[in-house]
Design a protein around this motif. Structure first.
Motif, mmCIF file in Angstrom:
data_model
loop_
_atom_site.group_PDB
_atom_site.id
_atom_site.type_symbol
_atom_site.label_atom_id
_atom_site.label_comp_id
_atom_site.label_asym_id
_atom_site.label_seq_id
_atom_site.Cartn_x
_atom_site.Cartn_y
_atom_site.Cartn_z
ATOM 1 N N LYS A 245 0.802 -1.222 0.000
ATOM 2 C CA LYS A 245 0.000 0.000 0.000
ATOM 3 C C LYS A 245 0.838 1.277 0.000
ATOM 4 C CE LYS A 245 -3.813 -2.359 0.379
ATOM 5 N NZ LYS A 245 -3.359 -3.707 0.072
ATOM 6 N N CYS A 246 2.111 1.199 0.422
ATOM 7 C CA CYS A 246 2.834 2.468 0.584
ATOM 8 C C CYS A 246 4.240 2.479 -0.004
ATOM 9 C CB CYS A 246 2.850 2.880 2.051
ATOM 10 S SG CYS A 246 3.802 1.845 3.158
ATOM 11 N N GLU A 247 4.548 1.566 -0.922
ATOM 12 C CA GLU A 247 5.859 1.651 -1.577
ATOM 13 C C GLU A 247 5.954 2.994 -2.305
ATOM 14 O OE1 GLU A 247 6.188 1.673 -5.026
ATOM 15 O OE2 GLU A 247 4.305 0.830 -5.702
ATOM 16 N N VAL A 248 7.182 3.440 -2.588
ATOM 17 C CA VAL A 248 7.403 4.801 -3.096
ATOM 18 C C VAL A 248 6.622 5.116 -4.364
ATOM 19 C CG1 VAL A 248 9.633 5.101 -1.994
ATOM 20 C CG2 VAL A 248 9.535 4.154 -4.292
ATOM 21 N N GLY A 249 6.334 4.150 -5.185
ATOM 22 C CA GLY A 249 5.551 4.388 -6.392
ATOM 23 C C GLY A 249 4.108 4.776 -6.113
ATOM 24 N N ARG A 250 3.636 4.535 -4.905
ATOM 25 C CA ARG A 250 2.264 4.882 -4.520
ATOM 26 C C ARG A 250 2.130 6.344 -4.107
ATOM 27 N NH1 ARG A 250 -1.487 0.713 -5.609
ATOM 28 N NH2 ARG A 250 -0.795 -1.233 -4.678
ATOM 29 N N ASP A 251 3.231 7.048 -3.951
ATOM 30 C CA ASP A 251 3.188 8.418 -3.427
ATOM 31 C C ASP A 251 2.278 9.340 -4.241
ATOM 32 O OD1 ASP A 251 4.923 7.519 -1.500
ATOM 33 O OD2 ASP A 251 6.579 8.840 -2.064
ATOM 34 N N THR A 252 2.192 9.128 -5.542
ATOM 35 C CA THR A 252 1.346 9.992 -6.363
ATOM 36 C C THR A 252 -0.127 9.615 -6.256
ATOM 37 O OG1 THR A 252 1.756 8.589 -8.285
ATOM 38 C CG2 THR A 252 3.168 10.529 -8.026
ATOM 39 N N GLN A 253 -0.416 8.354 -5.904
ATOM 40 C CA GLN A 253 -1.803 7.892 -5.787
ATOM 41 C C GLN A 253 -2.349 8.065 -4.373
ATOM 42 O OE1 GLN A 253 -0.470 3.935 -6.823
ATOM 43 N NE2 GLN A 253 -1.914 3.896 -8.541
ATOM 44 N N LEU A 254 -1.522 7.814 -3.398
ATOM 45 C CA LEU A 254 -1.954 7.808 -2.002
ATOM 46 C C LEU A 254 -1.120 8.817 -1.211
ATOM 47 C CD1 LEU A 254 -2.153 3.931 -1.592
ATOM 48 C CD2 LEU A 254 -4.095 5.489 -1.773
ATOM 49 N N LYS A 255 -1.735 9.939 -0.889
ATOM 50 C CA LYS A 255 -0.965 10.999 -0.235
ATOM 51 C C LYS A 255 -0.423 10.587 1.129
ATOM 52 C CE LYS A 255 -5.054 13.241 1.668
ATOM 53 N NZ LYS A 255 -5.896 14.395 1.702
ATOM 54 N N LYS A 256 -1.014 9.572 1.746
ATOM 55 C CA LYS A 256 -0.542 9.129 3.058
ATOM 56 C C LYS A 256 0.576 8.083 2.974
ATOM 57 C CE LYS A 256 -3.526 8.931 6.534
ATOM 58 N NZ LYS A 256 -4.699 8.499 7.334
ATOM 59 N N ALA A 257 0.953 7.668 1.768
ATOM 60 C CA ALA A 257 1.970 6.617 1.626
ATOM 61 C C ALA A 257 3.271 6.955 2.361
ATOM 62 C CB ALA A 257 2.223 6.309 0.154
ATOM 63 N N PRO A 258 3.823 8.166 2.227
ATOM 64 C CA PRO A 258 5.061 8.458 2.970
ATOM 65 C C PRO A 258 4.865 8.374 4.496
ATOM 66 C CG PRO A 258 4.735 10.082 1.236
ATOM 67 C CD PRO A 258 3.470 9.268 1.321
ATOM 68 N N LEU A 259 3.731 8.832 4.965
ATOM 69 C CA LEU A 259 3.427 8.746 6.395
ATOM 70 C C LEU A 259 3.345 7.290 6.835
ATOM 71 C CD1 LEU A 259 2.474 9.943 9.147
ATOM 72 C CD2 LEU A 259 0.154 9.862 8.214
ATOM 73 N N TRP A 260 2.703 6.453 6.034
ATOM 74 C CA TRP A 260 2.575 5.030 6.375
ATOM 75 C C TRP A 260 3.938 4.348 6.437
ATOM 76 C CZ3 TRP A 260 -1.930 4.335 2.430
ATOM 77 C CH2 TRP A 260 -3.132 4.803 3.010
ATOM 78 N N ARG A 261 4.841 4.713 5.507
ATOM 79 C CA ARG A 261 6.186 4.132 5.548
ATOM 80 C C ARG A 261 6.888 4.522 6.844
ATOM 81 N NH1 ARG A 261 6.137 5.665 0.138
ATOM 82 N NH2 ARG A 261 7.466 7.482 0.485
ATOM 83 N N GLU A 262 6.750 5.775 7.205
ATOM 84 C CA GLU A 262 7.367 6.254 8.450
ATOM 85 C C GLU A 262 6.758 5.547 9.660
ATOM 86 O OE1 GLU A 262 7.554 10.396 10.950
ATOM 87 O OE2 GLU A 262 7.638 10.545 8.765
ATOM 88 N N MET A 263 5.440 5.462 9.694
ATOM 89 C CA MET A 263 4.755 4.776 10.798
ATOM 90 C C MET A 263 5.189 3.317 10.892
ATOM 91 S SD MET A 263 0.851 6.205 10.350
ATOM 92 C CE MET A 263 0.156 5.364 11.765
ATOM 93 N N ALA A 264 5.297 2.648 9.742
ATOM 94 C CA ALA A 264 5.646 1.226 9.722
ATOM 95 C C ALA A 264 7.047 0.981 10.268
ATOM 96 C CB ALA A 264 5.521 0.675 8.310
ATOM 97 N N GLY A 265 7.922 1.951 10.098
ATOM 98 C CA GLY A 265 9.257 1.819 10.657
ATOM 99 C C GLY A 265 9.232 1.782 12.171
ATOM 100 N N GLU A 266 8.222 2.425 12.745
ATOM 101 C CA GLU A 266 8.106 2.492 14.203
ATOM 102 C C GLU A 266 7.161 1.427 14.759
ATOM 103 O OE1 GLU A 266 7.027 6.535 15.152
ATOM 104 O OE2 GLU A 266 8.583 7.310 13.822
ATOM 105 N N SER A 267 6.003 1.247 14.115
ATOM 106 C CA SER A 267 5.002 0.296 14.610
ATOM 107 C C SER A 267 4.206 -0.276 13.447
ATOM 108 C CB SER A 267 4.050 0.992 15.591
ATOM 109 O OG SER A 267 2.935 0.171 15.872
ATOM 110 N N LEU A 268 4.362 -1.571 13.218
ATOM 111 C CA LEU A 268 3.600 -2.221 12.149
ATOM 112 C C LEU A 268 2.110 -2.125 12.425
ATOM 113 C CD1 LEU A 268 5.746 -5.450 11.595
ATOM 114 C CD2 LEU A 268 5.714 -3.364 10.190
ATOM 115 N N ASP A 269 1.713 -2.316 13.686
ATOM 116 C CA ASP A 269 0.286 -2.308 14.024
ATOM 117 C C ASP A 269 -0.345 -0.939 13.792
ATOM 118 O OD1 ASP A 269 0.426 -4.965 14.665
ATOM 119 O OD2 ASP A 269 0.162 -4.692 16.815
ATOM 120 N N LYS A 270 0.338 0.120 14.187
ATOM 121 C CA LYS A 270 -0.232 1.458 13.984
ATOM 122 C C LYS A 270 -0.336 1.804 12.501
ATOM 123 C CE LYS A 270 0.982 3.289 18.490
ATOM 124 N NZ LYS A 270 1.816 4.187 19.276
#
Length: 191
Positions: free
Chosen positions: A127-152
């Motif tokens: 859902k949030c690989e870098v190619g999704r950044d143009t489709q899903l504005k939250k993709a960069p946020l999700w990548r950052e969140m996933a680095g800290e907490s998979l569940d969140k």
């Protein structure tokens, strides 16, 4: 084996889908390493998660019959999810993947209760690989969140997806609701 997988993907995926696949594999490896999971398993699951994505519905149905797949949904309602079930079977048949990778591929679209960390990572990376950044504005946020907490990260992604489905008049699958409920309970305990 990686050369054989790359050849299969090159022959069976459009260039844009292949680029997405490579991005998912790279992000999955990175997230696995951050969370103490075998990065090569993440990479392999990422490579194979969409291995049957570009097959037509009749081709998907032929694979379902060939592998005696019992679907947890009706084809009419969940046609875009067929590739998760068929992809897991094809990946096992052609490349001999283990059960962990099989399940990560199988559950990367709908999720399920008690997902393993590898399953969560493939779902998130898709859902949030870098190619999704143009489709899903939250993709960069999700990548950052996933680095800290998979569940969140997973909770936010699934919540966002359910809102999207509601806007289209569609209901989420029972598996998705089950993992959502579980994530809501577990993240409330953390607060």
């Amino acid at each position: 084996m990686l050369n054989t997988i790359h050849q299969y993907l090159t022959e069976n995926l459009k260039p844009s889908r292949l680029a997405h696949t490579m991005n998912v594999a790279d992000l999955a490896r990175s997230l696995c390493e951050k969370h103490g999971i075998d990065g090569e398993k993440g990479y392999l699951a990422g490579l194979l998660h969409d291995c049957t994505k570009q097959k037509s519905t009749p081709e998907q149905l032929t694979l379902i019959e060939k592998y005696n797949i019992i679907l947890e949904y009706t084809v009419e309602n969940m046609e875009p999810c067929l590739h998760a079930d068929t992809g897991a079977e094809v990946a096992r048949d052609l490349f001999g993947i283990d059960d962990e990778i099989y399940n990560a591929i199988k559950y990367h679209t709908l999720g399920r209760e008690n997902m393993t960390d590898l399953e969560k990572i493939i779902y998130i990376a898709d859902k949030c690989e870098v190619g999704r950044d143009t489709q899903l504005k939250k993709a960069p946020l999700w990548r950052e969140m996933a680095g800290e907490s998979l569940d969140k990260a997973l909770l936010d992604i699934i919540s966002d997806n359910i809102e999207y489905l509601a806007s289209k008049g569609a209901a989420p699958h029972a598996n998705t609701l089950a993992i959502l409920s579980q994530l809501e309970r577990s993240t409330q305990k953390e607060v």
